[in-house]
Design a protein around this motif. Structure first.
Motif, PDB file in Angstrom:
ATOM      1  N   TYR A 158     -36.008 -20.122  -3.711  1.00  0.00           N
ATOM      2  CA  TYR A 158     -35.399 -18.816  -3.897  1.00  0.00           C
ATOM      3  C   TYR A 158     -36.035 -17.889  -2.877  1.00  0.00           C
ATOM      4  CZ  TYR A 158     -34.291 -21.332  -8.080  1.00  0.00           C
ATOM      5  OH  TYR A 158     -33.859 -22.311  -8.932  1.00  0.00           O
ATOM      6  N   PHE A 159     -35.244 -16.942  -2.378  1.00  0.00           N
ATOM      7  CA  PHE A 159     -35.801 -16.067  -1.355  1.00  0.00           C
ATOM      8  C   PHE A 159     -35.361 -14.630  -1.545  1.00  0.00           C
ATOM      9  CE2 PHE A 159     -31.819 -17.659   0.450  1.00  0.00           C
ATOM     10  CZ  PHE A 159     -31.223 -16.506   0.938  1.00  0.00           C
ATOM     11  N   ALA A 160     -36.221 -13.750  -1.065  1.00  0.00           N
ATOM     12  CA  ALA A 160     -35.942 -12.322  -0.966  1.00  0.00           C
ATOM     13  C   ALA A 160     -35.946 -12.017   0.522  1.00  0.00           C
ATOM     14  CB  ALA A 160     -37.011 -11.515  -1.685  1.00  0.00           C
ATOM     15  N   LEU A 161     -34.889 -11.376   0.997  1.00  0.00           N
ATOM     16  CA  LEU A 161     -34.698 -11.167   2.428  1.00  0.00           C
ATOM     17  C   LEU A 161     -34.471  -9.690   2.715  1.00  0.00           C
ATOM     18  CD1 LEU A 161     -34.076 -12.633   5.215  1.00  0.00           C
ATOM     19  CD2 LEU A 161     -31.680 -12.449   4.545  1.00  0.00           C
ATOM     20  N   ALA A 162     -35.106  -9.199   3.772  1.00  0.00           N
ATOM     21  CA  ALA A 162     -34.921  -7.809   4.209  1.00  0.00           C
ATOM     22  C   ALA A 162     -35.306  -7.735   5.684  1.00  0.00           C
ATOM     23  CB  ALA A 162     -35.784  -6.866   3.389  1.00  0.00           C
ATOM     24  N   SER A 163     -35.077  -6.583   6.262  1.00  0.00           N
ATOM     25  CA  SER A 163     -35.523  -6.403   7.641  1.00  0.00           C
ATOM     26  C   SER A 163     -37.050  -6.398   7.651  1.00  0.00           C
ATOM     27  CB  SER A 163     -34.988  -5.092   8.219  1.00  0.00           C
ATOM     28  OG  SER A 163     -35.649  -3.990   7.636  1.00  0.00           O
ATOM     29  N   GLN A 164     -37.622  -6.824   8.757  1.00  0.00           N
ATOM     30  CA  GLN A 164     -39.076  -6.811   8.878  1.00  0.00           C
ATOM     31  C   GLN A 164     -39.607  -5.389   8.703  1.00  0.00           C
ATOM     32  OE1 GLN A 164     -40.747  -8.772  12.303  1.00  0.00           O
ATOM     33  NE2 GLN A 164     -39.412 -10.544  12.053  1.00  0.00           N
ATOM     34  N   LYS A 165     -38.926  -4.434   9.294  1.00  0.00           N
ATOM     35  CA  LYS A 165     -39.377  -3.042   9.208  1.00  0.00           C
ATOM     36  C   LYS A 165     -39.477  -2.604   7.753  1.00  0.00           C
ATOM     37  CE  LYS A 165     -38.308   1.671  10.517  1.00  0.00           C
ATOM     38  NZ  LYS A 165     -37.351   2.592  11.057  1.00  0.00           N
TER      39      LYS A 165
ATOM     40  N   ASN B 146     -27.533  -8.774  13.839  1.00  0.00           N
ATOM     41  CA  ASN B 146     -28.731  -7.976  14.006  1.00  0.00           C
ATOM     42  C   ASN B 146     -29.854  -8.393  13.062  1.00  0.00           C
ATOM     43  OD1 ASN B 146     -30.309  -6.025  15.131  1.00  0.00           O
ATOM     44  ND2 ASN B 146     -29.360  -4.321  14.068  1.00  0.00           N
ATOM     45  N   VAL B 147     -29.528  -8.719  11.845  1.00  0.00           N
ATOM     46  CA  VAL B 147     -30.536  -8.995  10.826  1.00  0.00           C
ATOM     47  C   VAL B 147     -31.303 -10.278  11.114  1.00  0.00           C
ATOM     48  CG1 VAL B 147     -30.902  -9.468   8.376  1.00  0.00           C
ATOM     49  CG2 VAL B 147     -29.261  -7.744   9.088  1.00  0.00           C
ATOM     50  N   SER B 148     -30.634 -11.311  11.573  1.00  0.00           N
ATOM     51  CA  SER B 148     -31.296 -12.602  11.741  1.00  0.00           C
ATOM     52  C   SER B 148     -32.401 -12.572  12.785  1.00  0.00           C
ATOM     53  CB  SER B 148     -30.277 -13.692  12.084  1.00  0.00           C
ATOM     54  OG  SER B 148     -29.644 -13.388  13.305  1.00  0.00           O
ATOM     55  N   ASN B 149     -32.398 -11.596  13.675  1.00  0.00           N
ATOM     56  CA  ASN B 149     -33.435 -11.520  14.704  1.00  0.00           C
ATOM     57  C   ASN B 149     -34.637 -10.701  14.288  1.00  0.00           C
ATOM     58  OD1 ASN B 149     -31.983 -13.073  16.528  1.00  0.00           O
ATOM     59  ND2 ASN B 149     -30.836 -11.311  17.248  1.00  0.00           N
ATOM     60  N   SER B 150     -34.553  -9.957  13.201  1.00  0.00           N
ATOM     61  CA  SER B 150     -35.670  -9.104  12.800  1.00  0.00           C
ATOM     62  C   SER B 150     -35.828  -9.057  11.294  1.00  0.00           C
ATOM     63  CB  SER B 150     -35.465  -7.689  13.342  1.00  0.00           C
ATOM     64  OG  SER B 150     -34.315  -7.118  12.756  1.00  0.00           O
ATOM     65  N   CYS B 151     -35.674 -10.185  10.648  1.00  0.00           N
ATOM     66  CA  CYS B 151     -35.787 -10.188   9.195  1.00  0.00           C
ATOM     67  C   CYS B 151     -37.062 -10.896   8.756  1.00  0.00           C
ATOM     68  CB  CYS B 151     -34.569 -10.829   8.556  1.00  0.00           C
ATOM     69  SG  CYS B 151     -34.409 -12.574   8.891  1.00  0.00           S
ATOM     70  N   ALA B 152     -37.376 -10.719   7.513  1.00  0.00           N
ATOM     71  CA  ALA B 152     -38.503 -11.394   6.889  1.00  0.00           C
ATOM     72  C   ALA B 152     -38.046 -11.861   5.512  1.00  0.00           C
ATOM     73  CB  ALA B 152     -39.693 -10.451   6.761  1.00  0.00           C
ATOM     74  N   ALA B 153     -38.604 -12.960   5.077  1.00  0.00           N
ATOM     75  CA  ALA B 153     -38.238 -13.510   3.773  1.00  0.00           C
ATOM     76  C   ALA B 153     -39.489 -13.914   3.014  1.00  0.00           C
ATOM     77  CB  ALA B 153     -37.327 -14.720   3.943  1.00  0.00           C
ATOM     78  N   ILE B 154     -39.433 -13.725   1.725  1.00  0.00           N
ATOM     79  CA  ILE B 154     -40.432 -14.286   0.828  1.00  0.00           C
ATOM     80  C   ILE B 154     -39.718 -15.429   0.133  1.00  0.00           C
ATOM     81  CG2 ILE B 154     -41.920 -13.912  -1.160  1.00  0.00           C
ATOM     82  CD1 ILE B 154     -41.859 -10.900  -0.317  1.00  0.00           C
ATOM     83  N   ILE B 155     -40.250 -16.615   0.281  1.00  0.00           N
ATOM     84  CA  ILE B 155     -39.650 -17.811  -0.296  1.00  0.00           C
ATOM     85  C   ILE B 155     -40.548 -18.285  -1.426  1.00  0.00           C
ATOM     86  CG2 ILE B 155     -39.010 -20.227   0.136  1.00  0.00           C
ATOM     87  CD1 ILE B 155     -39.203 -18.197   3.107  1.00  0.00           C
ATOM     88  N   SER B 156     -39.940 -18.729  -2.513  1.00  0.00           N
ATOM     89  CA  SER B 156     -40.725 -19.185  -3.655  1.00  0.00           C
ATOM     90  C   SER B 156     -39.983 -20.274  -4.409  1.00  0.00           C
ATOM     91  CB  SER B 156     -41.003 -18.015  -4.597  1.00  0.00           C
ATOM     92  OG  SER B 156     -41.740 -18.446  -5.722  1.00  0.00           O
TER      93      SER B 156
ATOM     94  N   PHE C 292     -39.927 -14.810 -10.021  1.00  0.00           N
ATOM     95  CA  PHE C 292     -40.701 -13.986  -9.093  1.00  0.00           C
ATOM     96  C   PHE C 292     -39.771 -13.296  -8.097  1.00  0.00           C
ATOM     97  CE2 PHE C 292     -43.322 -14.003  -5.029  1.00  0.00           C
ATOM     98  CZ  PHE C 292     -43.909 -12.781  -5.282  1.00  0.00           C
ATOM     99  N   ILE C 293     -38.816 -14.017  -7.569  1.00  0.00           N
ATOM    100  CA  ILE C 293     -37.882 -13.436  -6.604  1.00  0.00           C
ATOM    101  C   ILE C 293     -37.005 -12.385  -7.284  1.00  0.00           C
ATOM    102  CG2 ILE C 293     -35.953 -13.941  -5.054  1.00  0.00           C
ATOM    103  CD1 ILE C 293     -38.782 -14.829  -4.045  1.00  0.00           C
ATOM    104  N   GLN C 294     -36.561 -12.642  -8.494  1.00  0.00           N
ATOM    105  CA  GLN C 294     -35.775 -11.645  -9.220  1.00  0.00           C
ATOM    106  C   GLN C 294     -36.607 -10.400  -9.510  1.00  0.00           C
ATOM    107  OE1 GLN C 294     -34.407 -14.119 -12.475  1.00  0.00           O
ATOM    108  NE2 GLN C 294     -32.441 -14.451 -11.463  1.00  0.00           N
ATOM    109  N   TRP C 295     -37.884 -10.581  -9.815  1.00  0.00           N
ATOM    110  CA  TRP C 295     -38.774  -9.443 -10.034  1.00  0.00           C
ATOM    111  C   TRP C 295     -38.933  -8.637  -8.744  1.00  0.00           C
ATOM    112  CZ3 TRP C 295     -43.488  -8.144  -7.845  1.00  0.00           C
ATOM    113  CH2 TRP C 295     -44.139  -7.066  -8.438  1.00  0.00           C
ATOM    114  N   LEU C 296     -39.050  -9.334  -7.602  1.00  0.00           N
ATOM    115  CA  LEU C 296     -39.138  -8.630  -6.317  1.00  0.00           C
ATOM    116  C   LEU C 296     -37.899  -7.777  -6.078  1.00  0.00           C
ATOM    117  CD1 LEU C 296     -40.634 -11.311  -3.897  1.00  0.00           C
ATOM    118  CD2 LEU C 296     -41.718  -9.176  -4.636  1.00  0.00           C
ATOM    119  N   LYS C 297     -36.741  -8.295  -6.417  1.00  0.00           N
ATOM    120  CA  LYS C 297     -35.492  -7.550  -6.252  1.00  0.00           C
ATOM    121  C   LYS C 297     -35.527  -6.267  -7.087  1.00  0.00           C
ATOM    122  CE  LYS C 297     -31.135  -6.710  -5.283  1.00  0.00           C
ATOM    123  NZ  LYS C 297     -30.799  -6.020  -4.060  1.00  0.00           N
ATOM    124  N   LEU C 298     -36.002  -6.371  -8.310  1.00  0.00           N
ATOM    125  CA  LEU C 298     -36.107  -5.183  -9.165  1.00  0.00           C
ATOM    126  C   LEU C 298     -37.168  -4.219  -8.642  1.00  0.00           C
ATOM    127  CD1 LEU C 298     -35.915  -6.867 -12.677  1.00  0.00           C
ATOM    128  CD2 LEU C 298     -34.135  -5.521 -11.539  1.00  0.00           C
TER     129      LEU C 298
END
Length: 102
Positions: A6-13, A61-71, A76-82
Motif C-alpha cells: 500500500y502506498f501514499a503518494l504526493a509531490s516531494q515538495k 509532472n508528478v512522476s518526476n518529482s513525487c515521493a511515496a511511503i510504501i507499507s 498505516f497508509i489509510q491513517w497517513l491519508k487522514l
C-alpha cells in the motif's frame, strides 16, 4: 508468494517540506521498536513501480518529482491519508519483497 503493498503518494515538495514527515516516521519507528515489530514501511523518491497511467493524476509532472511511503500495513497508509489529507493512496502486488534501491 504474493505481497500486498500500500502506498501514499504526493509531490516531494509537499511530503518532504510541508508535512512533518520526519516526525511521523520517527514516531512510527519508535512504536515498532517498542512492539519488537520489523519495519514494514519505506520512503521512496520518484518510485518507478507505480503505474501513473492508472492513477487519476497528470502523470507528466508528478512522476518526476513525487515521493511515496510504501507499507505492508494498509491501516498505516489509510491513517497517513487522514493525517496529511493531500496525498493519494493506492496499492499494488508483487511476487517479491520490496527492497528500495539506494
Amino acid at each position: 508468494m504474493v505481497y500486498n503493498y500500500y502506498f501514499a503518494l504526493a509531490s516531494q515538495k509537499f511530503l518532504l517540506n510541508e508535512e512533518p514527515l520526519e516526525e511521523i516516521l520517527r514516531e512510527r519507528t519508535e512504536y515498532y521498536q517498542s512492539k519488537n515489530k520489523n519495519i514494514d514501511f519505506w520512503l521512496v523518491l520518484n518510485p518507478n513501480f507505480i503505474n501513473f497511467s492508472k492513477l487519476d493524476i497528470n502523470s507528466s509532472n508528478v512522476s518526476n518529482s513525487c515521493a511515496a511511503i510504501i507499507s505492508l500495513d494498509k491501516n498505516f497508509i489509510q491513517w497517513l491519508k487522514l493525517r496529511m489529507g493531500f496525498i493519494m493512496i493506492g496499492e499494488f502486488t508483487s511476487t517479491s519483497i520490496f527492497l528500495p534501491t539506494s
